[in-house]
Design a protein around this motif. Structure first.
Motif, PDB file in Angstrom:
ATOM      1  N   ARG A 171      -9.287   4.297   7.154  1.00 49.35           N
ATOM      2  CA  ARG A 171     -10.446   5.187   6.989  1.00 49.35           C
ATOM      3  C   ARG A 171     -10.166   6.246   5.926  1.00 49.35           C
ATOM      4  NH1 ARG A 171     -11.602   6.981  13.069  1.00 49.35           N
ATOM      5  NH2 ARG A 171     -12.976   8.455  12.013  1.00 49.35           N
ATOM      6  N   TRP A 172      -8.895   6.589   5.766  1.00 54.85           N
ATOM      7  CA  TRP A 172      -8.471   7.595   4.795  1.00 54.85           C
ATOM      8  C   TRP A 172      -7.604   7.004   3.692  1.00 54.85           C
ATOM      9  CZ3 TRP A 172      -7.995   8.036  10.124  1.00 54.85           C
ATOM     10  CH2 TRP A 172      -8.985   8.817  10.729  1.00 54.85           C
ATOM     11  N   GLY A 173      -7.447   5.685   3.671  1.00 55.64           N
ATOM     12  CA  GLY A 173      -6.624   5.024   2.669  1.00 55.64           C
ATOM     13  C   GLY A 173      -5.176   4.850   3.070  1.00 55.64           C
ATOM     14  N   LEU A 174      -4.818   5.268   4.284  1.00 49.49           N
ATOM     15  CA  LEU A 174      -3.432   5.200   4.754  1.00 49.49           C
ATOM     16  C   LEU A 174      -3.129   3.836   5.377  1.00 49.49           C
ATOM     17  CD1 LEU A 174      -3.374   8.712   6.393  1.00 49.49           C
ATOM     18  CD2 LEU A 174      -1.976   7.993   4.448  1.00 49.49           C
ATOM     19  N   CYS A 175      -2.044   3.232   4.923  1.00 47.45           N
ATOM     20  CA  CYS A 175      -1.668   1.897   5.392  1.00 47.45           C
ATOM     21  C   CYS A 175      -0.174   1.832   5.660  1.00 47.45           C
ATOM     22  CB  CYS A 175      -1.986   0.853   4.323  1.00 47.45           C
ATOM     23  SG  CYS A 175      -3.703   0.834   3.765  1.00 47.45           S
ATOM     24  N   ARG A 176       0.189   0.980   6.623  1.00 50.42           N
ATOM     25  CA  ARG A 176       1.605   0.679   6.833  1.00 50.42           C
ATOM     26  C   ARG A 176       2.109  -0.080   5.623  1.00 50.42           C
ATOM     27  NH1 ARG A 176       3.018  -2.684  11.915  1.00 50.42           N
ATOM     28  NH2 ARG A 176       4.947  -3.000  10.810  1.00 50.42           N
ATOM     29  N   ALA A 177       3.224   0.351   5.078  1.00 52.44           N
ATOM     30  CA  ALA A 177       3.752  -0.286   3.872  1.00 52.44           C
ATOM     31  C   ALA A 177       4.659  -1.469   4.192  1.00 52.44           C
ATOM     32  CB  ALA A 177       4.503   0.737   3.028  1.00 52.44           C
ATOM     33  N   TYR A 178       5.425  -1.388   5.306  1.00 52.58           N
ATOM     34  CA  TYR A 178       6.435  -2.405   5.607  1.00 52.58           C
ATOM     35  C   TYR A 178       6.297  -2.900   7.045  1.00 52.58           C
ATOM     36  CZ  TYR A 178       8.408   0.006   1.583  1.00 52.58           C
ATOM     37  OH  TYR A 178       8.568   0.589   0.362  1.00 52.58           O
ATOM     38  N   ALA A 179       6.407  -4.207   7.220  1.00 57.69           N
ATOM     39  CA  ALA A 179       6.282  -4.799   8.555  1.00 57.69           C
ATOM     40  C   ALA A 179       7.416  -4.351   9.477  1.00 57.69           C
ATOM     41  CB  ALA A 179       6.255  -6.323   8.452  1.00 57.69           C
ATOM     42  N   TRP A 236       7.234   0.509  11.511  1.00 61.47           N
ATOM     43  CA  TRP A 236       5.930   0.900  12.048  1.00 61.47           C
ATOM     44  C   TRP A 236       5.569   2.336  11.678  1.00 61.47           C
ATOM     45  CZ3 TRP A 236       6.073   5.166  15.016  1.00 61.47           C
ATOM     46  CH2 TRP A 236       7.262   5.463  15.704  1.00 61.47           C
ATOM     47  N   TRP A 237       6.530   3.106  11.259  1.00 63.49           N
ATOM     48  CA  TRP A 237       6.366   4.541  11.022  1.00 63.49           C
ATOM     49  C   TRP A 237       6.061   4.907   9.566  1.00 63.49           C
ATOM     50  CZ3 TRP A 237      10.851   2.093  12.658  1.00 63.49           C
ATOM     51  CH2 TRP A 237      11.822   1.885  11.676  1.00 63.49           C
ATOM     52  N   HIS A 238       6.189   3.986   8.622  1.00 66.36           N
ATOM     53  CA  HIS A 238       6.105   4.292   7.190  1.00 66.36           C
ATOM     54  C   HIS A 238       4.694   4.000   6.660  1.00 66.36           C
ATOM     55  CE1 HIS A 238       8.026   4.631   3.127  1.00 66.36           C
ATOM     56  NE2 HIS A 238       6.919   3.972   2.799  1.00 66.36           N
ATOM     57  N   PHE A 239       4.035   5.048   6.115  1.00 67.50           N
ATOM     58  CA  PHE A 239       2.667   4.924   5.611  1.00 67.50           C
ATOM     59  C   PHE A 239       2.558   5.454   4.191  1.00 67.50           C
ATOM     60  CE2 PHE A 239       2.182   4.534  10.074  1.00 67.50           C
ATOM     61  CZ  PHE A 239       1.084   3.711  10.260  1.00 67.50           C
ATOM     62  N   GLU A 240       1.666   4.822   3.435  1.00 66.36           N
ATOM     63  CA  GLU A 240       1.365   5.225   2.073  1.00 66.36           C
ATOM     64  C   GLU A 240      -0.130   5.046   1.832  1.00 66.36           C
ATOM     65  OE1 GLU A 240       3.857   3.243  -0.832  1.00 66.36           O
ATOM     66  OE2 GLU A 240       5.574   3.277   0.523  1.00 66.36           O
ATOM     67  N   LEU A 241      -0.640   5.675   0.781  1.00 66.74           N
ATOM     68  CA  LEU A 241      -2.021   5.429   0.357  1.00 66.74           C
ATOM     69  C   LEU A 241      -2.022   4.103  -0.405  1.00 66.74           C
ATOM     70  CD1 LEU A 241      -3.217   8.927  -0.925  1.00 66.74           C
ATOM     71  CD2 LEU A 241      -3.970   7.714   1.122  1.00 66.74           C
ATOM     72  N   LEU A 242      -2.536   3.057   0.226  1.00 64.33           N
ATOM     73  CA  LEU A 242      -2.508   1.732  -0.384  1.00 64.33           C
ATOM     74  C   LEU A 242      -3.886   1.108  -0.541  1.00 64.33           C
ATOM     75  CD1 LEU A 242       0.620   0.274   1.461  1.00 64.33           C
ATOM     76  CD2 LEU A 242       0.502   1.270  -0.835  1.00 64.33           C
ATOM     77  N   THR A 243      -4.912   1.839  -0.174  1.00 63.12           N
ATOM     78  CA  THR A 243      -6.285   1.386  -0.367  1.00 63.12           C
ATOM     79  C   THR A 243      -7.166   2.610  -0.562  1.00 63.12           C
ATOM     80  OG1 THR A 243      -8.034  -0.065   0.489  1.00 63.12           O
ATOM     81  CG2 THR A 243      -6.924   1.344   2.101  1.00 63.12           C
ATOM     82  N   THR A 244      -8.385   2.389  -0.949  1.00 61.86           N
ATOM     83  CA  THR A 244      -9.333   3.495  -1.020  1.00 61.86           C
ATOM     84  C   THR A 244      -9.809   3.793   0.399  1.00 61.86           C
ATOM     85  OG1 THR A 244     -11.142   1.958  -1.407  1.00 61.86           O
ATOM     86  CG2 THR A 244     -10.108   2.938  -3.354  1.00 61.86           C
ATOM     87  N   PRO A 269      -3.718  -3.719   2.494  1.00 61.57           N
ATOM     88  CA  PRO A 269      -3.049  -4.986   2.200  1.00 61.57           C
ATOM     89  C   PRO A 269      -2.056  -5.291   3.315  1.00 61.57           C
ATOM     90  CG  PRO A 269      -2.096  -3.227   0.884  1.00 61.57           C
ATOM     91  CD  PRO A 269      -3.274  -2.637   1.616  1.00 61.57           C
ATOM     92  N   PRO A 270      -1.683  -6.553   3.482  1.00 63.81           N
ATOM     93  CA  PRO A 270      -0.660  -6.850   4.491  1.00 63.81           C
ATOM     94  C   PRO A 270       0.624  -6.093   4.162  1.00 63.81           C
ATOM     95  CG  PRO A 270      -1.616  -8.877   3.588  1.00 63.81           C
ATOM     96  CD  PRO A 270      -2.119  -7.735   2.753  1.00 63.81           C
ATOM     97  N   PRO A 271       1.300  -5.570   5.180  1.00 54.99           N
ATOM     98  CA  PRO A 271       2.563  -4.878   4.898  1.00 54.99           C
ATOM     99  C   PRO A 271       3.579  -5.839   4.288  1.00 54.99           C
ATOM    100  CG  PRO A 271       1.912  -4.594   7.209  1.00 54.99           C
ATOM    101  CD  PRO A 271       0.979  -5.577   6.604  1.00 54.99           C
ATOM    102  N   LEU A 272       4.380  -5.328   3.376  1.00 57.28           N
ATOM    103  CA  LEU A 272       5.504  -6.110   2.859  1.00 57.28           C
ATOM    104  C   LEU A 272       6.497  -6.322   3.996  1.00 57.28           C
ATOM    105  CD1 LEU A 272       6.070  -4.241  -0.529  1.00 57.28           C
ATOM    106  CD2 LEU A 272       4.955  -6.461  -0.178  1.00 57.28           C
ATOM    107  N   PRO A 273       7.268  -7.397   3.963  1.00 59.75           N
ATOM    108  CA  PRO A 273       8.234  -7.606   5.058  1.00 59.75           C
ATOM    109  C   PRO A 273       9.181  -6.428   5.256  1.00 59.75           C
ATOM    110  CG  PRO A 273       8.044  -9.595   3.720  1.00 59.75           C
ATOM    111  CD  PRO A 273       7.255  -8.512   3.024  1.00 59.75           C
ATOM    112  N   ASP A 274       9.660  -5.851   4.140  1.00 57.52           N
ATOM    113  CA  ASP A 274      10.534  -4.687   4.189  1.00 57.52           C
ATOM    114  C   ASP A 274      10.612  -4.090   2.791  1.00 57.52           C
ATOM    115  OD1 ASP A 274      12.781  -5.949   2.704  1.00 57.52           O
ATOM    116  OD2 ASP A 274      13.001  -7.151   4.525  1.00 57.52           O
ATOM    117  N   ALA A 275      11.343  -2.979   2.652  1.00 56.78           N
ATOM    118  CA  ALA A 275      11.398  -2.254   1.380  1.00 56.78           C
ATOM    119  C   ALA A 275      12.031  -3.066   0.258  1.00 56.78           C
ATOM    120  CB  ALA A 275      12.159  -0.932   1.557  1.00 56.78           C
TER     121      ALA A 275
END
Length: 170
Positions: A136-144, A147-155, A161-167
């Protein structure tokens, strides 16, 4: 404090402006009846050093989580180069190699934490809520695997987008 100028004055991208506009929905118009965007009127705890767009998006999500009765907090925000370097070295020592450490931590030259573009949240209930509602605010989980890591990955309002498996996949 409110901001009533153009986006170009702030020199931020369209996604950042959109995130700030989401925050402005709850802000009344000024006395001159101009729409106002709240930049510094309120920031959620832990947003210091984050990009303005990420701070605004997280603040809006934090406020909604509180209204929904969900505990949510930033457990780790922006990191300095030196802090990230130390975590990187600890990761290599813990996991035995740079390749293995990259699943959980990146060197400062590659980390979104050093640039203020990523947050870690807690507790688990808050992370689960943010994973379900953050777009709703563009915040998405970055890595599968985080569960705690979020970034702005959409509008805001877009699809994460699907989370990447890991960093290491970054």
């Amino acid at each position: 404090m409110t901001y009533r100028g153009s986006v170009s004055t702030l020199k931020i991208g369209a996604a950042a402006f959109t995130a700030l506009a989401v925050v402005s929905l709850a802000v009344p118009r000024t006395a001159e009846s101009q729409p106002a965007i709240a930049l510094a009127a309120y920031s959620a705890p832990g947003t210091e050093g984050l990009t303005p767009a990420l701070a605004a998006a997280y603040t809006a999500a934090y406020q909604q989580a509180r209204r929904d009765g969900v505990p949510l907090r930033i457990t780790s925000g922006r990191r300095s180069w030196a802090e990230q370097e130390q975590l990187w070295k600890q990761g290599i020592a813990k996991y035995g190699s740079a390749a293995a450490a990259r699943r959980w931590v990146l060197p400062p030259s590659e980390s979104t934490r050093v640039t203020g573009h990523a947050i870690d949240v807690g507790p688990a209930a808050g992370g689960k809520w943010l994973a379900a509602n953050g777009s709703r605010w563009g915040l998405c989980r970055a890595y599968a695997n985080e569960w705690w890591h979020f970034e702005l990955l959409t509008t805001p309002g877009g699809t994460c987008p699907p989370p990447l498996p890991d960093a290491s996949e970054r």
